[in-house]
Design an enzyme around this catalytic site. Sequence first.
Site, short mmCIF file in Angstrom:
data_model
loop_
_atom_site.label_atom_id
_atom_site.label_comp_id
_atom_site.label_asym_id
_atom_site.label_seq_id
_atom_site.Cartn_x
_atom_site.Cartn_y
_atom_site.Cartn_z
N LYS A 188 11.26 1.89 -0.16
CA LYS A 188 10.67 0.70 0.47
C LYS A 188 11.16 -0.60 -0.18
O LYS A 188 11.75 -0.57 -1.25
CB LYS A 188 9.14 0.80 0.41
C1 LIG Z 1 5.95 3.40 8.86
C2 LIG Z 1 5.42 4.22 7.72
N1 LIG Z 1 4.11 4.43 7.63
C3 LIG Z 1 3.57 5.14 6.62
C4 LIG Z 1 4.37 5.67 5.64
C5 LIG Z 1 3.74 6.50 4.56
O1 LIG Z 1 3.93 5.91 3.33
P1 LIG Z 1 3.65 6.72 1.98
O2 LIG Z 1 4.85 7.59 1.74
O3 LIG Z 1 3.53 5.63 0.94
O4 LIG Z 1 2.41 7.49 2.16
C6 LIG Z 1 5.75 5.47 5.68
C7 LIG Z 1 6.60 6.03 4.63
O5 LIG Z 1 7.75 6.32 4.76
C8 LIG Z 1 6.29 4.72 6.75
O6 LIG Z 1 7.60 4.48 6.85
#
Ligand SMILES: Cc1ncc(COP(=O)(O)O)c(C=O)c1O
Length: 379
Positions: A188
């Site tokens: 990210k």
């Molecule tokens: C659009 C979106 N939502 C939610 C997530 C979930 O994030 P996390 O891996 O921090 O739980 C991601 C992760 O890749 C994402 O790209």
Amino acid sequence: MHWTIPLTEPSLGAEEVDAVVRVLQRGWLTTGPVTEEFETAFARKMRVKHAIAVSNCTAALHLAHLLCGVSAGDEVICPDLSFVASAAAGRYNGATIRLAGVVSQDDLTISPKAIESLLTHRTKAIVVMHYAGFPCRMEEILAIARRNGLRVIEDCAHAPFAWTRIGHQAEFAGAIGDVGCFSFFGNKNMTTGEGGMLTTNDDDMARRARLLRSHGMTVPSFDRHKGHASGYDVVEVGYNYRLDEIRSAIGLCQLAKIDQLNEGRRQVSAWYREALQGLEEIQVPFLDRPLEQSSCHLMPVLVHGSYPEIKQQLANSGVQVSQHYQPISSFTAFGSGAAHSPFGPWCLLSLPLSPQMSREQVRYVTDCLREVLAQKQLV
Ligand SMILES: Cc1ncc(COP(=O)(O)O)c(C=O)c1O
């Protein structure tokens, strides 16, 4: 595999290393003063009342649904073109998920028209995801929510410090709906390896989020460690969704750099836009959106052809690409289980994007892409 140009690379330096070492030397590792400092700094920069650090964005999304009162029998409208976590969170609470398509091939965010067509008397909340870092059409979506008494949850995994205008006011993504959910996963814009943040302007929601992220306990363990309290009550069944001091220390360093990192991404995206101009076989979404409002998490393009073939041909030249995303409706747990393309003959491709990429690297990627497309026309 060694990539000449990887899809993305984290931007970490000596600051992060030193900050982690300082936490280790201090000896308190789980949620404590560094996490609190990270939350305060994040909230201030976001111009929101509350930021609550959590273990990842999926946890933030789960809590967001709880805070918005989503429960069994409710329906939640989610973007079909998103990571599965956007939709999974509603299912944790027993809700039925209704998946909405994009505005168009030029705007890959959730369509307000599609949202309206999916409304029923059971709809409780709308989840929006600011795809690639471009804010959704929030004024229209807020109006739909207001007219129908719905909550709005912002999945800001792609969008730290992306912004848009609500009336005359410039607002950051994550400060517009009822709750904002951020990811600090390794790929990210700002990362802590794994990590997340929940933002809200609602005092009650913030208080409940703090309880729920730590087992519903009324006193955090750091306060007991400091001797500020000896016991605690458990007032609600909660979770262990805490972020630790090590990751919070990395988060503080990344937060200090995020403007510069986003600026680097905008520059790389501008070079891509320039290099891809006038190519009939490639469509570049969001061309009418100013890059300055986007966090430019991804560089999506639509290309005529098959994704596995194009991906393999680019891999042969050392260029790593990906697809964000396979529609959620194509997964067995959420829909038909049958692969389908929402863009007909066009396939969606994310080109490599990191803040530190050079103009030459962008040129290398676009030259490789041109070559792949030229070869396709010869066969
Ligand atoms: C659009 C979106 N939502 C939610 C997530 C979930 O994030 P996390 O891996 O921090 O739980 C991601 C992760 O890749 C994402 O790209």
